[in-house]
Enzyme design. Sequence first.
Site, PDB file in Angstrom:
ATOM      1  N   LYS A  67       7.782 -23.036 -13.235  1.00 32.59           N
ATOM      2  CA  LYS A  67       8.319 -24.250 -12.623  1.00 32.59           C
ATOM      3  C   LYS A  67       8.561 -24.119 -11.125  1.00 32.59           C
ATOM      4  O   LYS A  67       8.471 -25.101 -10.389  1.00 32.59           O
ATOM      5  CB  LYS A  67       9.602 -24.680 -13.335  1.00 32.59           C
ATOM      6  CG  LYS A  67       9.375 -25.144 -14.773  1.00 32.59           C
ATOM      7  CD  LYS A  67      10.657 -25.635 -15.402  1.00 32.59           C
ATOM      8  CE  LYS A  67      10.422 -26.113 -16.824  1.00 32.59           C
ATOM      9  NZ  LYS A  67      11.651 -26.662 -17.432  1.00 32.59           N
ATOM     10  N   GLY A 130      23.351 -20.276 -17.666  1.00 34.51           N
ATOM     11  CA  GLY A 130      22.066 -19.886 -17.095  1.00 34.51           C
ATOM     12  C   GLY A 130      21.958 -20.340 -15.655  1.00 34.51           C
ATOM     13  O   GLY A 130      22.615 -21.303 -15.244  1.00 34.51           O
ATOM     14  N   ARG A 155      24.329 -14.288 -16.773  1.00 31.27           N
ATOM     15  CA  ARG A 155      24.403 -12.870 -17.136  1.00 31.27           C
ATOM     16  C   ARG A 155      24.418 -11.983 -15.899  1.00 31.27           C
ATOM     17  O   ARG A 155      25.008 -10.912 -15.913  1.00 31.27           O
ATOM     18  CB  ARG A 155      23.221 -12.517 -18.044  1.00 31.27           C
ATOM     19  CG  ARG A 155      23.304 -13.155 -19.428  1.00 31.27           C
ATOM     20  CD  ARG A 155      22.038 -12.978 -20.231  1.00 31.27           C
ATOM     21  NE  ARG A 155      20.944 -13.798 -19.713  1.00 31.27           N
ATOM     22  CZ  ARG A 155      19.754 -13.878 -20.274  1.00 31.27           C
ATOM     23  NH1 ARG A 155      19.488 -13.174 -21.365  1.00 31.27           N
ATOM     24  NH2 ARG A 155      18.811 -14.661 -19.760  1.00 31.27           N
ATOM     25  N   ARG A 159      21.686 -13.356  -9.440  1.00 35.53           N
ATOM     26  CA  ARG A 159      20.408 -14.061  -9.615  1.00 35.53           C
ATOM     27  C   ARG A 159      20.657 -15.546  -9.896  1.00 35.53           C
ATOM     28  O   ARG A 159      20.381 -16.060 -10.974  1.00 35.53           O
ATOM     29  CB  ARG A 159      19.605 -13.421 -10.757  1.00 35.53           C
ATOM     30  CG  ARG A 159      19.283 -11.948 -10.520  1.00 35.53           C
ATOM     31  CD  ARG A 159      18.495 -11.351 -11.653  1.00 35.53           C
ATOM     32  NE  ARG A 159      17.179 -11.971 -11.784  1.00 35.53           N
ATOM     33  CZ  ARG A 159      16.300 -11.648 -12.742  1.00 35.53           C
ATOM     34  NH1 ARG A 159      16.590 -10.732 -13.646  1.00 35.53           N
ATOM     35  NH2 ARG A 159      15.132 -12.263 -12.800  1.00 35.53           N
ATOM     36  N   GLY A 245      17.621 -29.214 -28.069  1.00 33.48           N
ATOM     37  CA  GLY A 245      16.684 -29.169 -26.953  1.00 33.48           C
ATOM     38  C   GLY A 245      15.442 -29.986 -27.200  1.00 33.48           C
ATOM     39  O   GLY A 245      14.820 -30.491 -26.253  1.00 33.48           O
TER      40      GLY A 245
END
Length: 286
Positions: A67, A130, A155, A159, A245
């Site tokens: 993406k 996330g 996590r 990042r 989802g």
Amino acid sequence: MSLRAAVLGHPISHSKSPALHLAAYGRLGIGMSYTAIDVTENLLPALMGQIRDQPGWRGLSVTMPLKTAMLGQVDEVRGVAGTLGVVNTVTFEEHPTGTRTVGSNTDVAGIVSSLRHAGVAAAPSAVVLGGGGTAASAVAALQQLGAGHVTVFVRDTSRTGEVCAAAGSLGVELEVRNLADAARPAAGADVVISTLPPRAADGLAAGMAALKTSTPGVLLDVAYDPWPSLIASVWQAGSGTVVPGLEMLLYQAVEQVRLFTRLDEEVNASVIDVMCDAVGLPRRVL
């Protein structure tokens, strides 16, 4: 000339996009093929170079991990895709100088529609699990729903570049915390959007279950295989509303079908019905 579309990603064999798109094209009476192509980030430039020279292409659905990489492979980026730096849709437009590829983002519309359908009120307290490209789309969707502050649990707190950049460009106040601390804040939020891979939220789900508290809000778990996920089961046991989802995938695919077919009003409730049937979702009305 036969019309073509495809979904790109790695891995891609699990994708429900072919079933959704082919059902829509069949109902619309359009002869368009739609295939799944497994491609990595390294191989994406070569694939896009090949596709540009092939006639009949109308669109590409783009999933993980492509993406962000797709940004550099299109001629133009439109709408929220440019703001987020996240492209999940590519369309092909004919111009006097040849075919132009246009990147856009229908994930945001898919999230907004699925949450509104679930009854999410304006300006919800919001948690995102996330920190990647889909999390960036989730922040944009929450901003459209009136959320000015979003807490993101990840996590690895180092990042979070994509989601932090998205929040900054959208004017959303972002708080980044470690996923290990998410159980209680998530349980009390109006909306939780999990963008984590399958099973990555299992530890959090166990922590929420141990709290033995209610979860009165709405959970959208972007991962849809296997289903129900552990976090979805725990959330439902706490009397909360769960949005699978697969429902988000449906809503964003509806927007892609409109772009790829160059139709709008024709992609109506009857088309959405057959798309739902193709993947076993209850029928919805947009």
